[in-house]
Design an enzyme around this catalytic site. Structure first.
Site: not given
Ligand code: NAD
Length: 350
Positions: A135, A185, A217, A241, A245
């Site tokens: 980001y 990951k 994942d 992020d 959520d």
């Protein structure tokens, strides 16, 4: 105890007003001052994070934020978009640790889209790194290369950035069920291989905390398959992020979930996990509880007012037990109320 209040856009002003009423009702001496952030700041000053807001935020001990953004500002140049104000304040205040609890209140077990037996009693904490990762990485942009448009971003972390967020997570796990799951990951991204290495290097300092690793994942899948296996999860900015959520929806309403973003000295920015909900803005129906619970986190983490924090959280539990519900968590047989009435109920319970 100086608090900078940034109502923001959409439902932001409605929900922060209720949280401010709750703070004022406590027997504590706060100095509360308001400023503009996001789209409302763009409209008034041309910048989503004006200098006056930056000054107030830097001088305050804590910041209470509503939410920013809305369709009105989506077509502005990227630098002027409300989200830039949010990223700017997080970066400027050095708020690198985002704490997002996802708790399922027993009264709301039916609000979850998952079966009650899978989510009943859920209580997890997601710790997300907030100031690094893809980001913020440079270079970034959209350019024309070889006759076509080309978009690119850069993922990176230094080991010190990884270490400080992992320390927050290990410490948080110590205060809970002593289980920490680090999400990466590493099979594809070198940056997150480093993340895993640093986590393993730190683990011996926290022998009382059980550290495990999970690929992002799989973590996304496990969160909907068997979310109660988790206690504390820690991950980078982008994965955090998305996963936070996802975790929030396990609880049925994003309108219930607070968050804290802390610097190294427990100065913090506190905000609900949801956005500015433009679809219901100005209607007086938004759920103010996530913002009120964010104010409770503010009392706990920045001002070490544990008793006051518990009073506020207790009042929220009480209004749920009394059957008060805003539209987002309404079920037949409960009392549907608006934003203001929910605030009134919390004040009465306090
Ligand atoms: P959102 O969280 O604003 O809304 C998603 C859905 O949840 C909507 O149907 C909304 O009505 C509902 N909802 C959210 N909060 C609620 C509450 N307190 N009470 C009742 N219902 C609630 O997400 P979105 O629609 O993807 O984004 C809307 C705007 O918010 C966008 O401009 C986005 O950029 C911005 N946003 C801001 C933040 C932030 O300020 N931290 C976070 C996420 C999104």
């Amino acid at each position: 105890m100086k608090i900078c209040v940034l109502p923001g856009d959409g439902i932001g002003p409605e929900i922060t007003a209720e949280a401010v009423r709750v703070l004022r009702a406590l027997d504590l001496k706060f100095e509360l001052e308001e400023a503009l952030l996001g789209g409302s700041a763009v409209d008034a000053t041309g910048s989503p994070y004006p200098e006056a807001t930056s000054k107030l935020a830097r001088e305050a001990d804590a910041v209470l934020l509503g939410a920013v953004g809305g369709p009105k500002w989506d077509t502005l140049p990227r630098e002027q978009r409300p989200e830039r104000g949010l990223l700017g304040i997080r970066k400027e205040l050095g708020l690198f640790a985002n704490l997002r609890p996802a708790i399922l209140y027993p009264e709301l077990a039916n609000a979850s889209s998952l079966k009650p037996e899978i989510v009943a009693g859920l209580d997890i904490l997601i710790v997300r790194e907030l100031t690094g990762d893809i980001y913020f990485g440079q270079p970034r942009g959209i350019e024309v290369r070889n006759g076509e448009r080309y978009g690119f971003n850069t993922m990176h972390y230094t080991e010190s950035e990884i270490r400080r967020i992992l320390r927050v997570a290990f410490e948080a796990a110590r205060k809970r069920n002593r289980k920490l799951c680090s999400v990466d990951k590493m099979n594809v991204l070198e940056t997150t291989q480093l993340w895993r290495d640093v986590a393993n290097e730190l683990a011996p300092e926290y022998p009382d905390v059980e550290l495990t690793h999970m690929l992002v994942d799989n973590a996304a899948m496990q969160l909907v398959r068997a979310p109660k296996q988790f206690d504390v999860m820690v991950t980078g900015n982008m994965f955090g992020d998305i996963l936070s959520d996802e975790a929030s929806m396990l609880t049925g309403s994003i309108g219930m979930l607070p968050s804290a973003s802390l610097d190294e000295n427990n100065k913090g920015l506190y905000e609900p996990s949801h956005g500015s909900a433009p679809d219901i803005a100005g209607k007086g129906v938004a759920n103010p509880l996530a913002t009120i619970l964010s104010a409770a986190m503010l009392l706990r983490y920045t001002f070490a007012q544990e008793e006051a924090a518990q009073r506020v959280e207790g009042a929220v539990k009480k209004v749920l037990a009394q059957g008060y519900r805003t539209g987002d968590i309404f079920e037949p047989g409960t009392k549907r109320v608006g934003t203001r009435e929910m605030g009134d109920a919390v004040l009465a319970a306090l």
